[in-house]
Write a protein that holds these residues in place. Structure first.
Motif, PDB file in Angstrom:
ATOM      1  N   LEU A  34       9.362  26.356  12.075  1.00  0.00           N
ATOM      2  CA  LEU A  34       8.781  27.574  12.649  1.00  0.00           C
ATOM      3  C   LEU A  34       8.903  28.745  11.685  1.00  0.00           C
ATOM      4  O   LEU A  34       7.992  29.565  11.577  1.00  0.00           O
ATOM      5  CB  LEU A  34       9.461  27.896  13.982  1.00  0.00           C
ATOM      6  N   ARG A  35      10.024  28.810  10.958  1.00  0.00           N
ATOM      7  CA  ARG A  35      10.193  29.871   9.956  1.00  0.00           C
ATOM      8  C   ARG A  35       9.180  29.702   8.829  1.00  0.00           C
ATOM      9  O   ARG A  35       8.582  30.667   8.359  1.00  0.00           O
ATOM     10  CB  ARG A  35      11.621  29.855   9.403  1.00  0.00           C
ATOM     11  N   TRP A  36       8.964  28.460   8.409  1.00  0.00           N
ATOM     12  CA  TRP A  36       7.972  28.203   7.364  1.00  0.00           C
ATOM     13  C   TRP A  36       6.598  28.679   7.821  1.00  0.00           C
ATOM     14  O   TRP A  36       5.848  29.279   7.051  1.00  0.00           O
ATOM     15  CB  TRP A  36       7.895  26.718   7.033  1.00  0.00           C
ATOM     16  N   ALA A  37       6.253  28.399   9.073  1.00  0.00           N
ATOM     17  CA  ALA A  37       4.938  28.794   9.603  1.00  0.00           C
ATOM     18  C   ALA A  37       4.807  30.314   9.586  1.00  0.00           C
ATOM     19  O   ALA A  37       3.760  30.850   9.205  1.00  0.00           O
ATOM     20  CB  ALA A  37       4.760  28.255  11.017  1.00  0.00           C
ATOM     21  N   ARG A  38       5.873  31.017   9.999  1.00  0.00           N
ATOM     22  CA  ARG A  38       5.840  32.486   9.972  1.00  0.00           C
ATOM     23  C   ARG A  38       5.657  33.000   8.550  1.00  0.00           C
ATOM     24  O   ARG A  38       4.869  33.902   8.296  1.00  0.00           O
ATOM     25  CB  ARG A  38       7.151  33.049  10.540  1.00  0.00           C
ATOM     26  N   GLU A  39       6.408  32.430   7.622  1.00  0.00           N
ATOM     27  CA  GLU A  39       6.337  32.876   6.231  1.00  0.00           C
ATOM     28  C   GLU A  39       4.960  32.617   5.634  1.00  0.00           C
ATOM     29  O   GLU A  39       4.423  33.453   4.917  1.00  0.00           O
ATOM     30  CB  GLU A  39       7.409  32.181   5.396  1.00  0.00           C
ATOM     31  N   LEU A  40       4.399  31.452   5.935  1.00  0.00           N
ATOM     32  CA  LEU A  40       3.090  31.123   5.383  1.00  0.00           C
ATOM     33  C   LEU A  40       1.993  31.981   6.010  1.00  0.00           C
ATOM     34  O   LEU A  40       1.001  32.290   5.355  1.00  0.00           O
ATOM     35  CB  LEU A  40       2.791  29.636   5.572  1.00  0.00           C
ATOM     36  N   ASN A  41       2.160  32.378   7.258  1.00  0.00           N
ATOM     37  CA  ASN A  41       1.176  33.273   7.889  1.00  0.00           C
ATOM     38  C   ASN A  41       1.287  34.679   7.343  1.00  0.00           C
ATOM     39  O   ASN A  41       0.300  35.387   7.225  1.00  0.00           O
ATOM     40  CB  ASN A  41       1.381  33.313   9.407  1.00  0.00           C
ATOM     41  N   ARG A  42       2.495  35.082   7.012  1.00  0.00           N
ATOM     42  CA  ARG A  42       2.747  36.463   6.596  1.00  0.00           C
ATOM     43  C   ARG A  42       2.349  36.696   5.151  1.00  0.00           C
ATOM     44  O   ARG A  42       1.932  37.776   4.789  1.00  0.00           O
ATOM     45  CB  ARG A  42       4.232  36.762   6.789  1.00  0.00           C
ATOM     46  N   LYS A  43       2.493  35.722   4.299  1.00  0.00           N
ATOM     47  CA  LYS A  43       2.246  35.891   2.864  1.00  0.00           C
ATOM     48  C   LYS A  43       0.891  35.309   2.475  1.00  0.00           C
ATOM     49  O   LYS A  43       0.345  34.438   3.133  1.00  0.00           O
ATOM     50  CB  LYS A  43       3.331  35.171   2.046  1.00  0.00           C
ATOM     51  N   ASP A  44       0.388  35.817   1.371  1.00  0.00           N
ATOM     52  CA  ASP A  44      -0.788  35.243   0.752  1.00  0.00           C
ATOM     53  C   ASP A  44      -0.349  33.923   0.124  1.00  0.00           C
ATOM     54  O   ASP A  44       0.622  33.898  -0.632  1.00  0.00           O
ATOM     55  CB  ASP A  44      -1.293  36.187  -0.340  1.00  0.00           C
ATOM     56  N   LEU A  45      -1.012  32.841   0.401  1.00  0.00           N
ATOM     57  CA  LEU A  45      -0.568  31.542  -0.110  1.00  0.00           C
ATOM     58  C   LEU A  45      -0.583  31.481  -1.633  1.00  0.00           C
ATOM     59  O   LEU A  45       0.181  30.748  -2.237  1.00  0.00           O
ATOM     60  CB  LEU A  45      -1.435  30.417   0.467  1.00  0.00           C
ATOM     61  N   ASP A  46      -1.445  32.267  -2.266  1.00  0.00           N
ATOM     62  CA  ASP A  46      -1.496  32.268  -3.726  1.00  0.00           C
ATOM     63  C   ASP A  46      -0.264  32.919  -4.336  1.00  0.00           C
ATOM     64  O   ASP A  46       0.113  32.615  -5.458  1.00  0.00           O
ATOM     65  CB  ASP A  46      -2.737  33.016  -4.214  1.00  0.00           C
ATOM     66  N   GLN A  47       0.381  33.828  -3.592  1.00  0.00           N
ATOM     67  CA  GLN A  47       1.535  34.548  -4.124  1.00  0.00           C
ATOM     68  C   GLN A  47       2.841  33.783  -3.935  1.00  0.00           C
ATOM     69  O   GLN A  47       3.841  34.120  -4.537  1.00  0.00           O
ATOM     70  CB  GLN A  47       1.654  35.917  -3.447  1.00  0.00           C
ATOM     71  N   LEU A  48       2.825  32.775  -3.087  1.00  0.00           N
ATOM     72  CA  LEU A  48       4.060  32.019  -2.846  1.00  0.00           C
ATOM     73  C   LEU A  48       4.359  31.114  -4.033  1.00  0.00           C
ATOM     74  O   LEU A  48       3.486  30.443  -4.550  1.00  0.00           O
ATOM     75  CB  LEU A  48       3.928  31.170  -1.580  1.00  0.00           C
ATOM     76  N   ASP A  49       5.614  31.082  -4.438  1.00  0.00           N
ATOM     77  CA  ASP A  49       5.993  30.212  -5.543  1.00  0.00           C
ATOM     78  C   ASP A  49       6.781  29.004  -5.065  1.00  0.00           C
ATOM     79  O   ASP A  49       7.102  28.121  -5.839  1.00  0.00           O
ATOM     80  CB  ASP A  49       6.803  30.983  -6.594  1.00  0.00           C
ATOM     81  N   GLY A  50       7.146  28.969  -3.806  1.00  0.00           N
ATOM     82  CA  GLY A  50       7.871  27.832  -3.263  1.00  0.00           C
ATOM     83  C   GLY A  50       9.369  27.976  -3.358  1.00  0.00           C
ATOM     84  O   GLY A  50      10.098  27.307  -2.643  1.00  0.00           O
ATOM     85  N   ASN A  51       9.871  28.800  -4.229  1.00  0.00           N
ATOM     86  CA  ASN A  51      11.313  28.957  -4.381  1.00  0.00           C
ATOM     87  C   ASN A  51      11.885  29.844  -3.296  1.00  0.00           C
ATOM     88  O   ASN A  51      12.867  29.515  -2.654  1.00  0.00           O
ATOM     89  CB  ASN A  51      11.659  29.552  -5.756  1.00  0.00           C
ATOM     90  N   SER A  52      11.267  30.971  -3.108  1.00  0.00           N
ATOM     91  CA  SER A  52      11.814  31.942  -2.180  1.00  0.00           C
ATOM     92  C   SER A  52      10.712  32.850  -1.695  1.00  0.00           C
ATOM     93  O   SER A  52       9.800  33.182  -2.433  1.00  0.00           O
ATOM     94  CB  SER A  52      12.881  32.768  -2.886  1.00  0.00           C
ATOM     95  N   VAL A  53      10.810  33.250  -0.442  1.00  0.00           N
ATOM     96  CA  VAL A  53       9.838  34.162   0.120  1.00  0.00           C
ATOM     97  C   VAL A  53      10.511  35.492   0.435  1.00  0.00           C
ATOM     98  O   VAL A  53       9.953  36.362   1.043  1.00  0.00           O
ATOM     99  CB  VAL A  53       9.211  33.548   1.388  1.00  0.00           C
ATOM    100  N   LYS A  54      11.748  35.657  -0.008  1.00  0.00           N
ATOM    101  CA  LYS A  54      12.490  36.872   0.269  1.00  0.00           C
ATOM    102  C   LYS A  54      11.898  38.038  -0.511  1.00  0.00           C
ATOM    103  O   LYS A  54      11.469  37.881  -1.650  1.00  0.00           O
ATOM    104  CB  LYS A  54      13.959  36.711  -0.122  1.00  0.00           C
ATOM    105  N   PRO A  55      11.873  39.230   0.104  1.00  0.00           N
ATOM    106  CA  PRO A  55      11.365  40.392  -0.615  1.00  0.00           C
ATOM    107  C   PRO A  55      12.311  40.790  -1.750  1.00  0.00           C
ATOM    108  O   PRO A  55      13.503  40.480  -1.707  1.00  0.00           O
ATOM    109  CB  PRO A  55      11.308  41.488   0.453  1.00  0.00           C
TER     110      PRO A  55
END
Length: 108
Positions: free
Chosen positions: A39-60
């Motif tokens: 569920l956290r992954w789903a929230r993170e993927l909805n919140r961020k642009d998928l192109d900007q995600l690097d897979g390591n961390s989604v922390k600001p």
């Protein structure tokens, strides 16, 4: 115990499956994952642009103070010290005045 890190493509696949089925918990159990994590992954993927995600961390990014920030804090600190000193002086004056007007309240 070392944390297991999952690939961004795996996360996308699990979340997509969960959205398709409509039940993230069931998909998490199929892959032997914690439902809260999916569920956290789903929230993170909805919140961020998928192109900007690097897979390591989604922390600001953390806030890194600059010299200007320190200078501003020093000014504020000095201002607060002066205010505190003024209030302490005022409190002492009021105590003395109270002692003079009410001699029976003198502190021994």
């Amino acid at each position: 115990m070392k944390k297991k890190q999952y690939d961004l493509n795996f996360k996308k696949m699990v979340v997509a499956k969960g959205k398709e089925i409509g039940n993230m918990t069931a998909v998490a159990r199929q892959h032997e994952l914690d439902p809260k994590m999916v569920l956290r992954w789903a929230r993170e993927l909805n919140r961020k642009d998928l192109d900007q995600l690097d897979g390591n961390s989604v922390k600001p990014a953390k806030f890194i103070p600059t010299a200007e920030d320190y200078a501003q804090l020093e000014k504020e600190n000095e201002k607060l010290k002066k205010l505190f000193a003024e209030q302490a002086l005022e409190r002492d004056i009021l105590k003395d005045l109270l002692k003079k007007t009410n001699p029976h309240l003198r502190i021994k």
